[in-house]
Motif scaffolding. Structure first.
Motif, mmCIF file in Angstrom:
data_model
loop_
_atom_site.group_PDB
_atom_site.id
_atom_site.type_symbol
_atom_site.label_atom_id
_atom_site.label_comp_id
_atom_site.label_asym_id
_atom_site.label_seq_id
_atom_site.Cartn_x
_atom_site.Cartn_y
_atom_site.Cartn_z
ATOM 1 N N ILE A 132 0.837 -1.204 0.000
ATOM 2 C CA ILE A 132 0.000 0.000 0.000
ATOM 3 C C ILE A 132 0.873 1.255 0.000
ATOM 4 C CG2 ILE A 132 -1.638 1.376 1.345
ATOM 5 C CD1 ILE A 132 -2.865 -1.196 2.347
ATOM 6 N N LYS A 133 0.652 2.106 -1.002
ATOM 7 C CA LYS A 133 1.334 3.413 -1.065
ATOM 8 C C LYS A 133 0.319 4.540 -0.861
ATOM 9 C CE LYS A 133 5.381 1.750 -2.301
ATOM 10 N NZ LYS A 133 6.410 1.699 -1.264
ATOM 11 N N THR A 134 -0.884 4.312 -1.365
ATOM 12 C CA THR A 134 -1.906 5.353 -1.285
ATOM 13 C C THR A 134 -3.206 4.770 -0.740
ATOM 14 O OG1 THR A 134 -0.936 6.453 -3.206
ATOM 15 C CG2 THR A 134 -3.187 7.064 -2.638
ATOM 16 N N ARG A 156 1.336 4.762 13.511
ATOM 17 C CA ARG A 156 1.857 3.442 13.150
ATOM 18 C C ARG A 156 2.882 3.479 12.014
ATOM 19 N NH1 ARG A 156 -0.538 -1.277 14.509
ATOM 20 N NH2 ARG A 156 -0.267 -2.137 12.428
ATOM 21 N N TRP A 157 2.644 4.292 10.987
ATOM 22 C CA TRP A 157 3.520 4.220 9.818
ATOM 23 C C TRP A 157 3.601 5.559 9.142
ATOM 24 C CZ3 TRP A 157 6.938 0.682 9.072
ATOM 25 C CH2 TRP A 157 7.523 0.507 7.835
ATOM 26 N N GLY A 158 4.541 5.725 8.246
ATOM 27 C CA GLY A 158 4.693 6.970 7.502
ATOM 28 C C GLY A 158 4.997 6.688 6.052
ATOM 29 N N GLY A 159 5.111 7.774 5.276
ATOM 30 C CA GLY A 159 5.449 7.613 3.865
ATOM 31 C C GLY A 159 4.264 7.257 2.987
ATOM 32 N N GLY A 189 -7.981 6.143 -9.724
ATOM 33 C CA GLY A 189 -7.184 4.908 -9.734
ATOM 34 C C GLY A 189 -5.872 4.992 -8.976
ATOM 35 N N ALA A 190 -5.667 6.047 -8.205
ATOM 36 C CA ALA A 190 -4.381 6.193 -7.502
ATOM 37 C C ALA A 190 -4.337 5.377 -6.206
ATOM 38 C CB ALA A 190 -4.133 7.661 -7.188
ATOM 39 N N ALA A 191 -5.503 5.200 -5.616
ATOM 40 C CA ALA A 191 -5.532 4.536 -4.303
ATOM 41 C C ALA A 191 -5.373 3.018 -4.458
ATOM 42 C CB ALA A 191 -6.842 4.851 -3.596
ATOM 43 N N ASP A 192 -4.633 2.431 -3.539
ATOM 44 C CA ASP A 192 -4.490 0.963 -3.505
ATOM 45 C C ASP A 192 -5.649 0.342 -2.747
ATOM 46 O OD1 ASP A 192 -1.816 0.844 -4.729
ATOM 47 O OD2 ASP A 192 -1.245 1.977 -2.952
ATOM 48 N N VAL A 193 -6.253 1.120 -1.875
ATOM 49 C CA VAL A 193 -7.383 0.635 -1.089
ATOM 50 C C VAL A 193 -8.211 1.853 -0.681
ATOM 51 C CG1 VAL A 193 -6.057 0.722 1.067
ATOM 52 C CG2 VAL A 193 -8.013 -0.807 0.914
ATOM 53 N N ILE A 194 -9.514 1.627 -0.535
ATOM 54 C CA ILE A 194 -10.392 2.727 -0.108
ATOM 55 C C ILE A 194 -10.958 2.384 1.270
ATOM 56 C CG2 ILE A 194 -12.552 3.956 -0.590
ATOM 57 C CD1 ILE A 194 -12.023 3.399 -3.589
ATOM 58 N N LEU A 256 -4.554 -1.253 7.881
ATOM 59 C CA LEU A 256 -3.960 -0.782 6.627
ATOM 60 C C LEU A 256 -2.517 -0.308 6.758
ATOM 61 C CD1 LEU A 256 -6.970 1.207 5.120
ATOM 62 C CD2 LEU A 256 -6.171 -1.071 4.517
ATOM 63 N N THR A 257 -2.020 -0.236 7.978
ATOM 64 C CA THR A 257 -0.668 0.301 8.145
ATOM 65 C C THR A 257 0.207 -0.682 8.913
ATOM 66 O OG1 THR A 257 -1.454 1.423 10.131
ATOM 67 C CG2 THR A 257 -1.325 2.740 8.127
ATOM 68 N N ARG A 258 1.465 -0.677 8.523
ATOM 69 C CA ARG A 258 2.432 -1.478 9.284
ATOM 70 C C ARG A 258 2.736 -0.733 10.583
ATOM 71 N NH1 ARG A 258 6.497 -1.606 4.443
ATOM 72 N NH2 ARG A 258 7.962 -2.677 5.800
ATOM 73 N N ASP A 259 3.288 -1.464 11.520
ATOM 74 C CA ASP A 259 3.594 -0.886 12.830
ATOM 75 C C ASP A 259 5.085 -0.565 12.887
ATOM 76 O OD1 ASP A 259 4.023 -0.251 15.425
ATOM 77 O OD2 ASP A 259 3.006 -2.000 16.273
ATOM 78 N N ARG A 260 5.394 0.737 12.913
ATOM 79 C CA ARG A 260 6.819 1.102 12.863
ATOM 80 C C ARG A 260 7.574 0.604 14.099
ATOM 81 N NH1 ARG A 260 7.018 7.157 11.758
ATOM 82 N NH2 ARG A 260 4.768 7.246 11.646
ATOM 83 N N ARG A 261 6.882 0.523 15.233
ATOM 84 C CA ARG A 261 7.558 0.025 16.447
ATOM 85 C C ARG A 261 7.906 -1.450 16.278
ATOM 86 N NH1 ARG A 261 3.481 3.096 18.261
ATOM 87 N NH2 ARG A 261 4.068 5.090 19.179
ATOM 88 N N ALA A 262 6.979 -2.189 15.707
ATOM 89 C CA ALA A 262 7.234 -3.620 15.470
ATOM 90 C C ALA A 262 8.359 -3.789 14.455
ATOM 91 C CB ALA A 262 5.963 -4.293 14.964
ATOM 92 N N GLU A 263 8.385 -2.878 13.472
ATOM 93 C CA GLU A 263 9.428 -2.957 12.438
ATOM 94 C C GLU A 263 10.800 -2.684 13.058
ATOM 95 O OE1 GLU A 263 10.462 -3.891 8.642
ATOM 96 O OE2 GLU A 263 8.394 -3.776 9.339
#
Lengths: 364, 77
Positions: A132-134, A156-159, A189-194, A256-263
């Protein structure tokens, strides 16, 4: 009676223009009675309260819920006089209100749409959060649920790019806004998920998410849809049509987001594992070297033992050849010429003697 | 379509890509420790490199921001 007369058609047209000007959009609330669908095309019912009743009409394709007599509903529409002179209310939008009516409409519509296969689990598409980017978000930017979603996503995540379509999320008109936002995000069509986001609320507040057209739009979305609507106990038809149902807006953000702390923890664990690998290799090498040293020591001692044994054996042989030992056995050593009359020396174990040879004879 | 960016990110997609690259590089470095090329002679240097890269990634992750764009469109019409 001197005024120029209208024709009947002109008068009805004039009346409708006046009504449209005065009441361009009216919201009514009341109870449904005499509900019927004619020729599969036209929906008729009366909207009544304790003292009055109003005939209502709408084309079946504008009908977006299930109604039965006795249900309480809220309508948006326009008053109109038909060409036969009958006053009618042309309904643009209708939603059930009150917990009982909402539940009844929900059950009926759920049953019909389930039969159509709209909620078929096999149609659900997985969402790979690594890719997921968008994220397209449909929500009211004023709503607490939206704030929760953004807060958790940012924690949770950035970028990520988060495109937000600001729409109403309750009441008449909200379903159409959400449908337009869905269409827009699908077109772009830019979004990977809504993500369709709405915080908790009453059954009336959340009723918009049981709108048939909205439910169909969600099911038809080319881009996977996740819903985060209400609280954990709430279930809407939009949830059933979505690819993923999150229990709350926060839960949708978590999904929808990864966990930066877990990463970060994972990265630290990887580096720690590399360190452990080095220590393990050193330990293995140390053990190997210790074993080798032990082996060499054993080989040296074994060789020494062997050599010592050889020396001992030689010593024993030498000892057996020691003249003293032979003399102790009773033998003597004679030196001098063995001839009659010659003097010889005799050495025994404990004495030395001198003797004269008296005679000599050969052994037989 | 025109749009308004309300929370412009300081770390854009490029930063994210760079972060992904760094994580990939770190994974490759860690894999080395479990591969056939591993030697104790090189391990210390490789470990220091991995440790440095992990610190960088941690900082990147902590500073990475999302870019939030409110679509400039009236969906009531």
């Amino acid at each position: 009676m001197d005024d120029a007369p209208f024709s009947v058609s002109e008068f009805i047209t004039y009346l409708n223009q006046t009504l449209e000007y005065s009441y361009p959009s009216v919201v009514l609330e009341g109870e449904v009675a005499s509900f019927k669908v004619n020729q599969g095309k036209w929906v008729f019912f009366d909207l009544k309260d304790d003292n009055a009743s109003l005939g209502c009409f709408l084309p079946v394709w504008d009908f977006r819920t299930e109604l039965v007599d006795g249900m309480k509903v809220r309508l948006r529409g326009v008053p109109k006089v038909t060409q036969w002179g009958k006053f009618s209310f042309t309904v643009k939008e209708v939603i059930p209100v009150g917990q009982g009516s909402i539940k009844k409409a929900f059950d009926l519509l759920k049953e019909r749409l389930t039969k159509e296969g709209l909620f078929d689990p096999a149609k659900k598409r997985p969402v790979d959060i690594e890719k997921i980017k968008t994220i397209g978000v449909i929500s009211s930017t004023q709503a607490a649920g939206y704030a929760d979603f953004i807060k958790i996503a940012n924690e949770r995540w950035g970028g990520l790019k988060i495109q937000v379509a600001h729409t109403g999320v309750q009441g008449l008109g909200a379903a159409d806004q959400i449908i337009r936002a869905l269409a827009y995000l699908n077109e772009q069509g830019a979004a990977d998920v809504i993500a369709i986001i709405r915080g908790g609320g009453s059954a009336d507040d959340l009723a918009v998410f049981n709108d048939e057209k909205l439910v169909r739009a969600i099911a038809a979305s080319r881009i996977p849809v996740i819903t985060g609507i209400g609280h954990e106990v709430d279930e809407s038809l939009a949830d059933l049509a979505a690819d993923i149902k999150a229990s709350t807006p926060s839960n949708a953000a978590q999904f929808l987001t990864r966990d930066r702390r877990a990463e970060i923890k994972n990265i630290k664990a990887k580096v720690a594992s590399a360190k452990q690998k080095i220590l393990s290799e050193i330990s293995t090498l140390h053990t190997l070297n210790s074993n080798n040293i032990e082996t060499i020591k054993r080989q040296i001692f074994s060789r020494l033992d062997s050599e010592l044994e050889k020396v001992r054996s030689l010593k024993r042989t030498l000892e057996r050849l020691n003249p003293d030992l032979i003399l102790k056995q009773g033998y003597s050593i004679i030196s001098g010429k063995l001839a009659p009359g010659s003097t010889i020396k005799i050495e025994s174990h404990d004495v030395l003697a001198t003797a004269i040879v008296k005679s000599i004879s050969q052994k037989e | 379509m025109s749009s308004t960016t309300t929370n412009k990110s300081t770390n854009s997609k490029a930063a994210e890509k760079s972060l992904a690259d760094k994580i990939e590089t770190l994974n490759a470095q860690i894999d080395w420790f479990y591969g056939d090329d591993f030697t104790l002679a090189d391990a210390s240097k490789k470990y220091k490199e991995s440790l440095g890269l992990a610190d960088e990634i941690e900082k990147d992750l902590e500073n990475l921001k999302n870019e939030i764009e409110i679509i400039d469109r009236d969906f009531t019409k």
